[in-house]
Enzyme design. Sequence first.
Site, mmCIF file in Angstrom:
data_model
loop_
_atom_site.group_PDB
_atom_site.id
_atom_site.type_symbol
_atom_site.label_atom_id
_atom_site.label_comp_id
_atom_site.label_asym_id
_atom_site.label_seq_id
_atom_site.Cartn_x
_atom_site.Cartn_y
_atom_site.Cartn_z
ATOM 1 N N LYS A 19 58.174 -36.185 12.839
ATOM 2 C CA LYS A 19 56.933 -36.734 12.307
ATOM 3 C C LYS A 19 55.746 -35.975 12.922
ATOM 4 C CE LYS A 19 54.724 -40.172 14.370
ATOM 5 N NZ LYS A 19 54.266 -40.240 15.771
ATOM 6 N N ASP B 155 62.430 -40.694 12.142
ATOM 7 C CA ASP B 155 61.493 -41.709 12.619
ATOM 8 C C ASP B 155 62.244 -42.384 13.751
ATOM 9 O OD1 ASP B 155 60.251 -44.203 13.114
ATOM 10 O OD2 ASP B 155 59.245 -44.057 11.186
ATOM 11 N N HIS B 156 61.847 -42.106 14.992
ATOM 12 C CA HIS B 156 62.729 -42.520 16.089
ATOM 13 C C HIS B 156 62.860 -44.040 16.204
ATOM 14 C CE1 HIS B 156 59.051 -42.927 18.528
ATOM 15 N NE2 HIS B 156 59.773 -43.630 19.379
ATOM 16 N N HIS C 175 56.422 -45.740 11.916
ATOM 17 C CA HIS C 175 57.237 -46.694 12.674
ATOM 18 C C HIS C 175 57.081 -48.141 12.198
ATOM 19 C CE1 HIS C 175 57.698 -43.225 15.081
ATOM 20 N NE2 HIS C 175 56.709 -43.415 15.923
ATOM 21 N N LYS D 46 46.820 -48.708 21.538
ATOM 22 C CA LYS D 46 47.028 -48.132 22.862
ATOM 23 C C LYS D 46 46.131 -48.879 23.838
ATOM 24 C CE LYS D 46 48.925 -43.769 21.641
ATOM 25 N NZ LYS D 46 50.352 -43.811 21.932
HETATM 26 C C1 BG6 Z 1 55.356 -41.774 18.882
HETATM 27 C C2 BG6 Z 1 53.863 -41.706 18.905
HETATM 28 O O1 BG6 Z 1 55.852 -41.485 17.615
HETATM 29 O O2 BG6 Z 1 55.767 -43.094 19.253
HETATM 30 C C3 BG6 Z 1 53.332 -42.073 20.283
HETATM 31 O O3 BG6 Z 1 53.446 -40.397 18.579
HETATM 32 C C4 BG6 Z 1 53.850 -43.421 20.702
HETATM 33 O O4 BG6 Z 1 51.916 -42.073 20.304
HETATM 34 C C5 BG6 Z 1 55.365 -43.474 20.551
HETATM 35 O O5 BG6 Z 1 53.482 -43.616 22.058
HETATM 36 C C6 BG6 Z 1 55.888 -44.870 20.796
HETATM 37 O O6 BG6 Z 1 57.277 -44.819 20.850
HETATM 38 P P1 BG6 Z 1 58.089 -45.834 21.735
HETATM 39 O O7 BG6 Z 1 59.517 -45.496 21.454
HETATM 40 O O8 BG6 Z 1 57.679 -45.592 23.159
HETATM 41 O O9 BG6 Z 1 57.681 -47.183 21.256
#
Ligand code: BG6
Length: 494
Positions: free
Chosen positions: A150, A179-180, A242, A342
Amino acid sequence: MKTENCCIVIFGASGDLTYRKLIPALYDLYKIDRLGDDFSVLGVARTELNDDSFREKMRQTLIKHEGTEGECLEQFCRHLYYQAVNTSDKADYAKLIPRLDALHETYKTNGNTLYYLSTPPSLYGVIPECLAEHGLNKEERGWKRLIVEKPFGYDRKTAEALDVQIHRFFEEHQIYRIDHYLGKETVQNLLVLRFSNGWFEPLWNRNFIEYVEITGAESIGVEERGGYYDGSGAMRDMFQNHLLQVLAMVAMEPPAIINADSMRDEVAKVLHCLRPLTHEDMEHHLVLGQYTAAEINGKMAKGYLEEKGVPADSRTETYMALRCEIENWRWAGVPFYVRTGKRLPARVTEIVIHFKTTPHPVFSQNAPENKLIIRIQPDEAISMRFGLKKPGAGFEAKEVSMDFRYADLAGATVMTAYERLLLDAMKGDATLFARTDAVHAAWKFVQPILDYKAQGGRVYDYEAGSWGPIAADKLIAKEGKVWRKPSGLMKKKV
Ligand code: BG6
């Protein structure tokens, strides 16, 4: 079960994601014998490194990740290789041909190649074209798959253009848009919770659910990523991908079977049903915010405008909250309140399903609400909240909870999101990757919000360490509701 032998080519091998996530994930898979011994990783980037210097860098990364070194780590590093390529120069990709031929030969990988695009997004369209120029996209000998990180596009138009560009050289079945969040165990658990239990599904609709809250809160600021983040903001960074994927998992219809097509058909259907927000909706149901300097736990935290790489007059939102609706039979009229930001007081991703109250208050006017709280991270858990009799005289109801914590599943080894997704891509299972129609549907919903902001939509201030702008509380209070404040929940006692 181990995967088919293959060569993993990481474009952007000198970048942060490779160090922080990809190499550690591959190593973890290696340790649990999911990769076997017949695989290789070819790092590709502009930086002039060779196999040895790349291995050494990765060794140091892994020692830091593991806290120790050892034979297993050394063995893994022997599978790592490196080729410097000027990734914007088509001709330079010719260097990959002999390298890949040799690796396929050594590891008996039959030409199977997984390309991982972990580069700046401006190269996502360029690399497929350059690979195709040298026939490196052809599946005549072994499969060729492309993982695209992404952000997939910057807005609706650029996402569509990128898709057209990639599709010129790779077919949809070869493309894995990562999309992790979909790789997170607890996001997948949502599906199992909903579709393997007879008692949730009959209640999972507008007849029983009053509203749904989805929170993706982070306590960190933009850290070292100000330059990237300022061109992105909460909407592109968290919401478009996400959080809309999580929303789709909450709201989708049960797929007939769990496979890539039927799952992704249902995800796309939900996203297509999101009611587009009008200008008037956005005036009332959207709040954008930006954090300002404030003291957190006795220490001064910078405001967004003081962060490195952020222009002093930036209007980029680090917070957003909105109310949306899904226009279909199941959800008509049920508000979904989604927020992300954030520098909020806690790092927590959770979904709260608020059920309707009883039709008639028998015991007291303030009967406890029935809620199902699904904590995605951290302290992965599920908590059911309902009313029971307060001991003593009379019939006063009090809220109690029944909780399940994921950590209580003894012996469960939970893979990280990147481990799971890399493994799935190597197996050719695209179930947990975003399909083109879902990505477009998400952008279609988000584009009017981007336009609204670009045309001067207000960005409120909120203090670092607070739960966002006051306006976001008002957004939900207008409808008689309050955001849940999820700090410190479910560690021991909920
Ligand atoms: C990423 C964003 O895709 O996801 C980051 O670019 C964000 O800004 C992160 O901090 C959040 O991922 P997780 O797995 O820590 O909730």
